[in-house]
Design an enzyme around this catalytic site. Structure first.
Site, PDB file in Angstrom:
ATOM      1  N   SER A  76       0.867  -1.178   0.000  1.00  0.00           N
ATOM      2  CA  SER A  76       0.000   0.000   0.000  1.00  0.00           C
ATOM      3  C   SER A  76       0.900   1.222   0.000  1.00  0.00           C
ATOM      4  O   SER A  76       2.084   1.131   0.351  1.00  0.00           O
ATOM      5  CB  SER A  76      -0.868   0.002   1.276  1.00  0.00           C
ATOM      6  N   TYR A 121      -1.995   0.409  10.840  1.00  0.00           N
ATOM      7  CA  TYR A 121      -1.942  -0.088   9.466  1.00  0.00           C
ATOM      8  C   TYR A 121      -0.622   0.268   8.797  1.00  0.00           C
ATOM      9  O   TYR A 121       0.000  -0.579   8.143  1.00  0.00           O
ATOM     10  CB  TYR A 121      -3.122   0.481   8.672  1.00  0.00           C
TER      11      TYR A 121
END
Length: 251
Positions: A136, A149
């Site tokens: 990501s 995250y």
């Protein structure tokens, strides 16, 4: 051990029950790979495998025994797409939920480690292996409320990039795909099924869709064996970073 009755190259895709994983499975199957769709939701991956002529294997990447069984079930692996992952919550560090952090670490980091370690011998034995890890932009940035995250994705990226060096001289290529905003089930999972909050993440912008990322993975998988695309960052035109985006009037 399951011997897939084909001479096609075999691509294993984790997190294949929806989103980027499902789209990648469809893309690779269309390119001629025999796709092994791996996920927890049996009904979804069974339907997917039937549609694309692939194989469905139910497995949770956080389960050691399930991943070991996955490796035993396969006689050949040419491509591995580490796609299983996700986020939980959006709390500031001061209010961090430790269970959310544990889940994100186990799914994104240790899940990638378990599957990669288990299938690596077969990828090497293929003579022309490829490992694609879907991280990501959170693997290269940080943002308020995203520490759990981003910490997990930074670690997942570090794992992948370390392996790139450790496998020098071996017949395995490694590519990290770092997407920005992609409208999938990601935000719905992050916000524990709150559809209104999930929809708000993409409101006023044109996000990527799963097929956009899958198309890039398909491109990577069809490069000549001497070509290694180390890292690909893909964002919507409307997004410059995790915290900078354009917002258009909703029509």
């Amino acid at each position: 051990m399951t011997t897939i009755g084909t001479r096609k190259r075999v691509a294993v895709v984790t997190g294949a029950s929806s989103g980027i994983g499902e789209a990648t499975a469809r893309t690779l199957a269309a390119q001629g790979f025999h796709v092994v769709a791996v996920a927890r939701r049996a009904d979804r991956i069974t339907a997917l495998a039937n549609q694309i002529g692939g194989t469905a294997i139910v497995a949770d990447v956080t389960d050691d025994a399930a991943v070991e069984a996955l490796a035993r079930a396969l006689s050949r692996v040419d491509v591995l797409v580490n796609n299983a992952g996700g986020a939980k919550g959006l709390q500031f560090v001061a209010d961090a939920d430790l269970e959310h952090w544990r889940w994100m670490w186990d799914t994104n980091v240790l899940g990638t480690l378990r599957v990669t370690r288990a299938l690596l011998p077969k990828l090497i034995d293929s003579g022309d292996g490829l490992i694609v890890t879907v991280t990501s932009i959170a693997a290269i940035e940080v943002y308020d409320g995203g520490a759990g995250y981003t910490a997990a994705k930074h670690a997942q990226g570090a794992l992948h990039r370390t392996l790139r060096g450790e496998l020098l001289g071996k017949p395995v290529r490694l590519t990290e795909i770092a997407p920005g905003a992609v409208e999938t089930e990601f935000s719905l999972v992050r916000f524990d099924g709150d559809q209104q909050r999930a929809d708000a993440v993409y409101a006023g912008m044109t996000p990527l869709v799963a097929a956009d990322v899958a198309e890039v993975i398909g491109f990577v998988a069809t490069r000549p064996s001497h070509v290694n695309l180390d890292q690909i960052v893909i964002r919507p035109r409307d997004q410059a970073s995790a915290s900078r985006r354009a917002t258009h009037p909703v029509r």
